[in-house]
Design a protein around this motif. Sequence first.
Motif, mmCIF file in Angstrom:
data_model
loop_
_atom_site.group_PDB
_atom_site.id
_atom_site.type_symbol
_atom_site.label_atom_id
_atom_site.label_comp_id
_atom_site.label_asym_id
_atom_site.label_seq_id
_atom_site.Cartn_x
_atom_site.Cartn_y
_atom_site.Cartn_z
ATOM 1 N N HIS A 1 46.587 38.644 47.420
ATOM 2 C CA HIS A 1 47.119 39.697 46.233
ATOM 3 C C HIS A 1 46.143 40.815 46.187
ATOM 4 O O HIS A 1 45.152 40.399 46.072
ATOM 5 N N PHE A 2 46.552 42.205 45.994
ATOM 6 C CA PHE A 2 45.370 43.211 46.194
ATOM 7 C C PHE A 2 45.948 44.102 45.111
ATOM 8 O O PHE A 2 47.086 44.559 44.998
ATOM 9 N N ARG B 1 32.712 29.019 36.031
ATOM 10 C CA ARG B 1 33.994 29.064 35.036
ATOM 11 C C ARG B 1 34.370 30.233 34.360
ATOM 12 O O ARG B 1 35.359 30.854 34.146
ATOM 13 N N ALA B 2 33.113 30.521 33.797
ATOM 14 C CA ALA B 2 33.076 31.811 32.783
ATOM 15 C C ALA B 2 33.422 33.022 33.781
ATOM 16 O O ALA B 2 34.248 34.018 33.312
ATOM 17 N N LEU B 3 32.797 33.305 34.704
ATOM 18 C CA LEU B 3 33.098 34.315 35.770
ATOM 19 C C LEU B 3 34.610 34.165 36.082
ATOM 20 O O LEU B 3 35.209 35.433 36.445
ATOM 21 N N GLY B 4 34.952 33.204 36.301
ATOM 22 C CA GLY B 4 36.399 33.062 36.948
ATOM 23 C C GLY B 4 37.375 33.541 35.610
ATOM 24 O O GLY B 4 38.557 34.201 35.753
ATOM 25 N N GLN B 5 36.819 33.347 34.265
ATOM 26 C CA GLN B 5 37.935 33.830 33.065
ATOM 27 C C GLN B 5 37.681 35.385 33.123
ATOM 28 O O GLN B 5 38.574 36.070 33.017
ATOM 29 N N LEU B 6 36.421 35.921 33.671
ATOM 30 C CA LEU B 6 36.353 37.436 33.851
ATOM 31 C C LEU B 6 37.206 37.726 34.599
ATOM 32 O O LEU B 6 37.913 38.760 34.601
ATOM 33 N N ALA B 7 37.405 37.361 35.584
ATOM 34 C CA ALA B 7 38.077 37.670 36.863
ATOM 35 C C ALA B 7 39.489 37.929 36.681
ATOM 36 O O ALA B 7 40.257 38.820 36.723
ATOM 37 N N ARG B 8 39.982 36.879 35.902
ATOM 38 C CA ARG B 8 41.501 36.739 35.254
ATOM 39 C C ARG B 8 41.748 38.005 34.199
ATOM 40 O O ARG B 8 42.638 38.548 34.174
ATOM 41 N N GLU B 9 40.907 38.085 33.379
ATOM 42 C CA GLU B 9 41.045 39.249 32.215
ATOM 43 C C GLU B 9 40.949 40.484 33.054
ATOM 44 O O GLU B 9 42.123 41.391 32.619
ATOM 45 N N GLY C 1 48.700 43.372 34.764
ATOM 46 C CA GLY C 1 49.703 42.636 33.385
ATOM 47 C C GLY C 1 49.810 41.267 33.458
ATOM 48 O O GLY C 1 50.558 40.812 32.462
ATOM 49 N N CYS C 2 49.557 40.460 34.713
ATOM 50 C CA CYS C 2 49.942 38.965 34.571
ATOM 51 C C CYS C 2 48.343 38.369 34.863
ATOM 52 O O CYS C 2 47.963 38.697 35.839
ATOM 53 N N GLU C 3 48.045 37.377 34.118
ATOM 54 C CA GLU C 3 46.763 36.635 34.287
ATOM 55 C C GLU C 3 47.062 35.172 35.352
ATOM 56 O O GLU C 3 47.812 34.551 34.859
ATOM 57 N N PRO C 4 46.256 35.381 36.247
ATOM 58 C CA PRO C 4 46.404 34.171 37.276
ATOM 59 C C PRO C 4 45.910 32.906 36.654
ATOM 60 O O PRO C 4 45.166 32.739 35.693
ATOM 61 N N ALA C 5 46.453 31.838 37.000
ATOM 62 C CA ALA C 5 46.140 30.584 36.408
ATOM 63 C C ALA C 5 44.798 30.040 36.657
ATOM 64 O O ALA C 5 44.372 30.193 37.929
#
Length: 732
Positions: free
Chosen positions: A145-146, A218-226, A233-237
């Motif tokens: 996804h891009f 994991r915190a940086l993963g949350q930042l990437a999803r935000e 408009g859609c947050e990855p799991a």
Amino acid sequence: MLLTNRELSRYIDQDNMPDQTPGKRQLMTSLFDKPRNCRWIEKADQVGFAVDGENYYRALRESIIGARHSVFLVGWDIHSQLRLVREKTGDGYPTTLAALLEQCVHENPELQIYILCWDFAMIYTLEREFFPRYKLQWKSHDRIHFCLDGAHPAGGSQHQKFAVIDDSVAFAGGLDISKWRWDTREHRANDPRRVDPDGNTYPPFHDVNMTVSGDAARALGQLARERWAAVDGCEPAPAADNPNAECWPESLPPRLQQVEVAIALTRPEWGEHSALHQIEQLYVDSIERAEKLIYIENQYLSSHRIGEALVASLQREQGPEIVIIMPHETGGWLEQHTMDVLRCRLLGKLRDADTHGRLRAFSVRVSRDEAVYVMIHSKTMIIDDRFVRIGSSNLSNRSMGLDSECDLAITDTEDERCKEVITAFRRELLAEHLAVDPQTLAEAEQDAGSVIAAIETLQEGEHTLEALSHEIDDTLDMAVPDSALIDPEKPLEPERMLDYILGSSKSKLATGPLLKVAAALILLLGLAAAWRWTPMSEFLNMESAENAVRWMRDSEFTPALILLAFILGSVLAIPLTLIIIATVTVLGPWAGMAYSLAGAQLAAIVTFWLGQALGKNTVSNLAGSQFNTIARKVKNPGLLTIITFRIVPVAPFTVINVIAGASSISLRDFAIGTFFGMMPGIAAIALVADRLLAWLKDPSLQDVLVLGGTVLLVAGVLWALRHWLGSLLFKD
């Protein structure tokens, strides 16, 4: 505990922020203060330092190969054809980014890859991969996804540079996965491997990334999803709770284990998101606590608040040595004549404050005869060998408030092992710049009793640190405006820029054409300077230019060629202002104005039809965030909407045309609105360009007065037009 974006905004909005007034200097162990100067403080199972592109790209490639659930690549720029490693690997995986991602998703049916890249400004077009979206979407797997990230205020950018693998391992720092970044720690003046995807060579390049695992990743993963959700408009799991131990790169041995990592952000106010200035506050807090040494590597030095903190440190009777490593000069002509000027101004202030002789600023030279310097792109600060921060933030105003940034920081927390690692890391960086062994540097520091004295005893050979001057040409200094326009701390909307120029504080609507006039002035003044002060004058002078213009004007094919140029320029997204200036130069102000208006109208209709042919879904996919931005503004499609978009442009000329074609706006309203909306801007550019060209031919006082009068007239007309349009738009 990880605070969600909404919880963080609510916490800040309720005025729960602690007092930000610096008090008595405290130990580094009490430095981190959430959410005042960091968003998260999370445990990292392992921490590593990847210095320079060769080491970072190899480590990143190894982690991607080990991914099982998700890969997030977030950057200012991402190049699909970058070769991550420059030697044979023997592991069966490709070395270029796009091919590597393609093979990984084919082999692993559970893997999802998300690539988020800044929806960049046109000024960087030549530096970046042409249409990376098309290359990645047309040739790649549907689980790659891009998105182009345009979720930032006007003038801002997505400047964070981090990667997250399975929420288990994360990399963050100054390195984009882009061209002109790969280099070895030797930084040889001529390295045949240091070529970009097009086969072009580039100068030596230095940068640093930090690698973390565990809760910090994991915190940086949350930042990437935000960040992804803000754009898509859609947050990855998220990934599963059980970490993927295979993600840690084999080539990057961990330097620390079980340490707390602070993650600080800069986030401008945008939509529902509150502004965060944690990065700036962490800089100020850490500088204020420094006692022995502040070691800085950074691309820029222009931040007002950081400058004040460094001045205060230098003015203390007993304070730290300050060693700053920066580029000899920044990358392009524009930066060298803007950001480098701001750097010289701030360096001058620091040296004026350095009454105790504790400041040194250096660049890294690798060859004396060829005068080759290392491009310092790192954003690293080490204080007292007890605190280290690595991230994306430059020491510029925009990194403190306008761009989105992410920095990681660690303190020794009175852990001697941590202090030893930070000391060794700092010495490795300095030894790399001096081309000496870290042990040699350590012995020199011990003998001299000072880092600065040690550096000065080791400044030998071709590859070494060279004192950086803060001297600046008076003419250039006078020509470059204050940092409020060049390096803003907060969004500088067209309305605010007009107020800055005209001194008005009551205007309500931005005026795009005036900005186009400013662009025309800058372009023509730049050409005039080039003719005056560069070798261009030897082969391009006013006489030869006039002969070329006369030949073009007299050609029977010129009218058709000009109209064709407008159409092709629009399709290729070439800035319309440049084509208008060229037309006025060839045909003169009145004919040039007429042809420009006709050409712009014809080009707008052609690209409007192109948008109709592509359809709404296709245009939305291609335009990304810009489609949504414009779509939100088109509440009542019609004539007034198009006129507004032409006078107050929210996107480039071609983008507006294509999106209008894919929307419900009729061709009739679009054509009429374009004609009347483009007329003021084209007339302004034509008149100012003509007067400026006349001044270039004969720089007399009369021409200067006429030019000044023309600019004032144009500004007055546009000001009146803006208020007239504002009364129409807001009469309800």
